[in-house]
Scaffold this active site. Structure first.
Site: not given
Length: 363
Positions: A291, A322
């Protein structure tokens, strides 16, 4: 699919392992470029929903005369009501902290509608076209307005299970609510997609400019609509000249004209996990190790919380970006199927426990 479930051993954990292990969402149809988290995130954020949803907006007045908006997804077919009946589970969708309702969040709502859920999007004060009737916005981890919305949903659907799912930085609000409410949250289960666990660290570390500047521009554009009203409490010139998310957050909530406070005091009241030990609702946190927004797993994932609390479950995948989690084929995002499978497994587990213990169904 190389996913790992990190949690404290329990009967519920075993049930989730079996249910998610059987789910087709975690197997096959992977994104062809797994090592490009930035591309995965942009693809998911910019991809419009397969069908444009029909939304019925409802404004909820709060005790201080402020307003939040509840957007009921009633399908892309012009239906007059949701896909479920009076006792169908209500799914509360919480956008990110900037109030951006992404195509992915809408897609999750439509998937839930097809499965018989009643999806509704929670919009904070001044976000997504919700009128700002008081010179006050909602801080990062202040669950007061969300509590009012949950109370209203419980009164409107008294016999339905109430579930919640948040996206990105909006998870700070949901996690704060679960910790502060404890066993009185009125939720049956919750899920967080790519949550931000440590708010202060996230603001201080900053994001890569590729993500921070568009988000900052989106926030300034929304705040500029209410420049006249907010000028009473904040320095709007300084606010609109902010060069980082931290500077904007600090100007908006710490350097106010009426009740200024320090950055440290602000986060004592707004850290998402400040009362995590009090949470009494199962929470699935679906995170990716790559992420680019949350930051490196070593400093951004509270692994000890998942090892010690029986209510927190971390589904960790090596790739996904993300809020991306893309896959080939219809649906686009395998995380949506995983979340809906988690809610189904939770309902099945609770029904089994009620039959085993002979407990009456709560009215």
């Amino acid at each position: 699919g190389h996913c790992r479930l990190l949690c404290k051993p329990s009967a519920l954990a075993q049930h989730l392992v079996r249910s998610l292990g059987r789910s087709a969402a975690l197997r096959g149809g992977r994104w062809p470029w797994p090592c490009w988290p930035q591309l995965q995130m942009l693809w998911q954020l910019l991809q419009p929903p397969e069908l444009e949803p029909v939304v019925a907006r409802e404004l909820l007045q709060l005790p201080d005369a402020g307003l939040v908006a509840l957007d009921w997804l009633v399908g892309p077919w012009g239906a007059a009501s949701g896909g479920g009946g009076l006792s169908s589970p209500v799914l509360l969708l919480i956008p990110n902290a900037a109030g951006k309702v992404t195509g992915g969040l809408l897609q999750l709502g439509l998937r839930a509608l097809e499965r018989g859920f009643i999806p509704v999007i929670f919009n904070r004060r001044g976000h997504n076209g919700c009128p700002l009737t008081t010179p006050r916005l909602q801080p990062f981890g202040d669950p007061g307005d969300l509590r009012e919305a949950v109370t209203y949903l419980r009164c409107r659907h008294p016999s339905a299970s109430l579930l919640a799912v948040s996206e990105g930085s909006g998870s700070g609000l949901l996690l704060a609510y679960l910790g502060e409410s404890g066993s009185s949250s009125r939720l049956a289960a919750a899920a967080c997609l790519s949550p931000i666990f440590r708010g202060r660290d996230w603001f201080e570390a900053g994001m890569p400019w590729l993500y921070e500047w568009p988000l900052l521009l989106h926030l300034k554009q929304g705040l500029s609509r209410y420049a006249g009203a907010l000028a009473e409490v904040v320095d709007m010139d300084k606010l609109l000249c902010s060069r980082s998310l931290r500077e904007l957050e600090e100007t908006l909530f710490c350097r106010t004209r009426s009740r200024p406070t320090s950055w440290e005091s602000y986060w004592e009241r707004n850290e998402p996990l400040r009362d995590a030990d009090e949470a009494a609702v199962p929470v699935l946190c679906l995170c990716s190790a790559d992420d680019p927004v949350r930051g490196p797993p070593a400093r951004s994932l509270p692994r000890e919380l998942f090892r010690s609390s029986p209510y927190f479950f971390l589904l960790l995948t090596p790739h996904g970006g993300h809020c991306g989690f893309p896959r080939r084929g219809p649906g686009g995002c395998w995380a949506h199927e995983a979340v809906l499978e988690y809610f189904r497994a939770m309902a099945e587990f609770l029904r089994t426990e009620e039959r085993r213990k002979g407990l009456p169904r709560p009215r």
